[in-house]
Scaffold this motif. Structure first.
Motif, short mmCIF file in Angstrom:
data_model
loop_
_atom_site.label_atom_id
_atom_site.label_comp_id
_atom_site.label_asym_id
_atom_site.label_seq_id
_atom_site.Cartn_x
_atom_site.Cartn_y
_atom_site.Cartn_z
N SER A 111 2.73 10.46 -10.09
CA SER A 111 2.24 11.26 -11.21
C SER A 111 3.40 11.65 -12.12
N ASP A 112 3.07 12.14 -13.31
CA ASP A 112 4.09 12.47 -14.30
C ASP A 112 5.01 13.59 -13.84
N THR A 113 4.60 14.38 -12.87
CA THR A 113 5.42 15.51 -12.41
C THR A 113 6.44 15.11 -11.35
N VAL A 114 6.39 13.85 -10.93
CA VAL A 114 7.29 13.38 -9.86
C VAL A 114 8.16 12.24 -10.39
N ASP A 115 9.47 12.32 -10.12
CA ASP A 115 10.40 11.26 -10.51
C ASP A 115 10.28 10.11 -9.51
N ARG A 116 9.78 8.97 -10.00
CA ARG A 116 9.57 7.82 -9.11
C ARG A 116 10.87 7.36 -8.47
N SER A 117 11.98 7.46 -9.16
CA SER A 117 13.27 6.98 -8.62
C SER A 117 13.78 7.83 -7.47
N SER A 118 13.19 9.02 -7.28
CA SER A 118 13.64 9.91 -6.20
C SER A 118 12.91 9.63 -4.88
N ILE A 119 12.02 8.62 -4.87
CA ILE A 119 11.22 8.30 -3.69
C ILE A 119 11.50 6.86 -3.28
N THR A 120 11.61 6.66 -1.96
CA THR A 120 11.83 5.32 -1.41
C THR A 120 10.67 4.95 -0.51
N LEU A 121 10.18 3.72 -0.70
CA LEU A 121 9.13 3.21 0.17
C LEU A 121 9.78 2.61 1.42
N GLU A 122 9.67 3.31 2.55
CA GLU A 122 10.30 2.84 3.79
C GLU A 122 9.43 1.81 4.50
N ARG A 123 8.12 2.08 4.53
CA ARG A 123 7.25 1.19 5.28
C ARG A 123 5.84 1.25 4.72
N ALA A 124 5.12 0.09 4.79
CA ALA A 124 3.73 0.02 4.35
C ALA A 124 2.95 -0.84 5.32
N SER A 125 1.69 -0.48 5.54
CA SER A 125 0.86 -1.24 6.48
C SER A 125 0.51 -2.62 5.93
N ARG A 126 0.62 -2.80 4.62
CA ARG A 126 0.44 -4.11 4.01
C ARG A 126 1.21 -4.12 2.69
N THR A 127 1.63 -5.32 2.29
CA THR A 127 2.38 -5.46 1.04
C THR A 127 1.54 -6.12 -0.05
N ALA A 128 0.40 -6.68 0.32
CA ALA A 128 -0.46 -7.34 -0.66
C ALA A 128 -1.91 -7.17 -0.23
N VAL A 129 -2.82 -7.48 -1.15
CA VAL A 129 -4.25 -7.37 -0.88
C VAL A 129 -4.94 -8.65 -1.37
N THR A 130 -5.89 -9.12 -0.58
CA THR A 130 -6.64 -10.32 -0.95
C THR A 130 -7.95 -9.91 -1.62
N LEU A 131 -8.22 -10.49 -2.78
CA LEU A 131 -9.36 -10.11 -3.59
C LEU A 131 -10.25 -11.31 -3.86
N GLN A 132 -11.53 -11.04 -4.04
CA GLN A 132 -12.45 -12.10 -4.44
C GLN A 132 -13.13 -11.70 -5.73
N VAL A 133 -13.07 -12.61 -6.71
CA VAL A 133 -13.69 -12.39 -8.01
C VAL A 133 -14.83 -13.39 -8.18
N VAL A 134 -16.02 -12.88 -8.53
CA VAL A 134 -17.19 -13.75 -8.69
C VAL A 134 -17.77 -13.55 -10.09
N THR A 135 -18.76 -14.38 -10.42
CA THR A 135 -19.43 -14.27 -11.71
C THR A 135 -20.28 -13.00 -11.77
N LEU A 136 -20.17 -12.30 -12.86
CA LEU A 136 -20.97 -11.10 -13.08
C LEU A 136 -22.32 -11.48 -13.67
N TYR A 137 -23.40 -11.12 -12.98
CA TYR A 137 -24.76 -11.46 -13.41
C TYR A 137 -25.43 -10.18 -13.91
N SER A 138 -26.13 -10.27 -15.05
CA SER A 138 -26.76 -9.08 -15.64
C SER A 138 -28.21 -9.36 -15.97
#
Length: 416
Positions: A111-138
């Motif tokens: 958020s705007d109230t937090v300096d992003r450079s002051s935080i380090t990402l030590e660990r994450a349960s995943r580094t990427a996400v798999t997505l599926q995109v399909v045709t939008l029907y209306s």
């Protein structure tokens, strides 16, 4: 004395402890000592999923609920004050232009109230996400409104005036999801309502058998629908006529009867409550030369009202009694309204006039008792005028007056 010493000693100890904590926090931060903290279940935001993809007839159907467990580190003051809402993960989908399966990494933002450079990402349960995109029907589905309850006596629900805005909804999603939906249902309860109900309503999506369809993957064009369910006041209003009377043509000598004397109408309570009758206009009794059976009169409804009786016109019957008519040829023609420098030279020498009144009076009236007076006030210059309406006066007989007409004369206005 001992009590004061004890209080002072406690205050001194508390102040010393507070100063020690502040000093320790300052030294800890100045020496860049870091701590770690877990942030479980941080959701991923997908940039473009709500606007860019639908504009390309695409939609995200898998991976949109993905979350990530994070471990973040930084200075003690930053990490301890960091809230979960200050941490966000974003995946940019604005470059996706076709159906398919995509694997995307995310970006950690704060958020705007937090300096992003002051935080380090030590660990994450995943580094990427798999997505599926399909045709939008209306497709569009109709909005149906079910009205329940009953209005009080003297009021009516005007079902034919009911309106829903919008009257159709556009639903979008996968073909198999959208095809389930056949309509959207709104339930309006009018029990006890004494005025029109107009507000926004939630709705339910229904399948072909009337079962509720609950599917979070279906997108809908409008969250709520404005329904106007008119509730009108009903009222029987008498039909009235204003009668213009004159000598020989009065309500005492004329029996007047309407073919329809009242109608039932419905309208908004705010406007109809103050209305007690429907006026059909003014009738000059002297304009009728004799009895009349069916003089047509149009019924004009008050603004915003509905005619429940279905009667749009009525007729007036007039029967004269206690009076007779007699013809006279009148030569006494006079003009009023002229200036001192003007005079009127009549062209019409005589006018045939019908008088109405009691028989005894008519037997005594002579042509010399009758005058026709023409008002020429509007003329200020020399001119020849024709067919000017004249008022028939019968001197000495208050119960005798002209019938039929109008009676008019012609003449020339000139300067003296």
């Amino acid at each position: 004395m001992r009590m004061n010493e004890r209080v002072n000693r406690l205050l001194y100890m508390a102040l010393s402890l507070l100063l020690a904590i502040v000093l320790w926090l300052y030294v800890d931060d100045a020496q860049k000592n870091t701590i770690s903290r877990d942030f479980p279940g941080v959701p991923i935001e997908f940039i473009g999923a709500e606007d860019t993809l639908p504009s390309r007839n695409l939609m995200l159907v898998e991976g949109q609920d993905a979350t990530v467990d994070l471990k973040l580190s930084g200075s003690r003051s930053v990490i301890t004050s960091l809230r979960k809402s200050d941490v966000r993960l974003q995946v940019d989908l604005t470059d996706v232009s076709a159906v398919g399966t995509y694997t995307r990494t995310y970006e950690l933002v704060t958020s705007d109230t937090v300096d992003r450079s002051s935080i380090t990402l030590e660990r994450a349960s995943r580094t990427a996400v798999t997505l599926q995109v399909v045709t939008l029907y209306s497709q569009e589905v109709p909005v149906t409104v079910n009205v329940e309850g009953s209005v009080p006596d003297g009021y009516m629900y005007m079902s034919d005036l009911m309106a829903a805005d919008p009257s159709t909804l556009t639903i979008s999603g996968r073909v198999e999801d959208v095809d389930q939906v056949k309509s959207a249902r709104i339930v309006v309860n009018l029990d006890g309502a004494t005025s029109t109900v107009q507000r926004d309503f939630a709705y339910e999506l229904l399948d072909s058998e009337g079962n509720v369809v609950e599917n979070e993957d279906i997108r809908i064009s409008d969250r709520r629908v404005q329904v106007t369910a008119p509730v009108y006041l009903t009222k029987e209003l008498p039909l009235t006529v204003k009668y213009k009377e004159s000598p020989g043509s009065t309500l005492e000598t004329a029996r007047c009867r309407l073919a329809h004397e009242s109608i039932t109408v419905a309208g908004e309570p705010a406007s109809l409550e103050s209305i007690e009758e429907i006026s059909l206009g003014e009738i000059d009794l002297s304009s009728f030369l004799s009895d009349y059976d069916e003089w047509p009169l149009e019924i004009k409804l008050p603004a915003g009202c509905v005619n429940l009786s279905g009667i749009t016109s009525t007729s007036l019957s007039i029967r004269f009694h206690g009076v007779e008519t007699r013809n006279f040829s009148v030569t006494n023609i006079q003009a009023t309204g002229l200036s001192d420098t003007q005079r009127f030279n009549k062209i019409t020498s005589s006018v045939d006039v019908v008088l109405r009144g009691p028989a005894a009076d008519l037997e005594q009236v002579t042509a010399e008792d009758i005058r026709i007076v023409v008002d020429l006030t509007e003329y200020t210059s020399d001119i020849t005028v024709g067919n000017q309406p004249g008022k028939v006066l019968v001197d000495g007989y208050d119960n005798v007056g002209a019938a039929g007409g109008p009676y008019s004369v012609s003449g020339k206005i000139s300067s003296k």
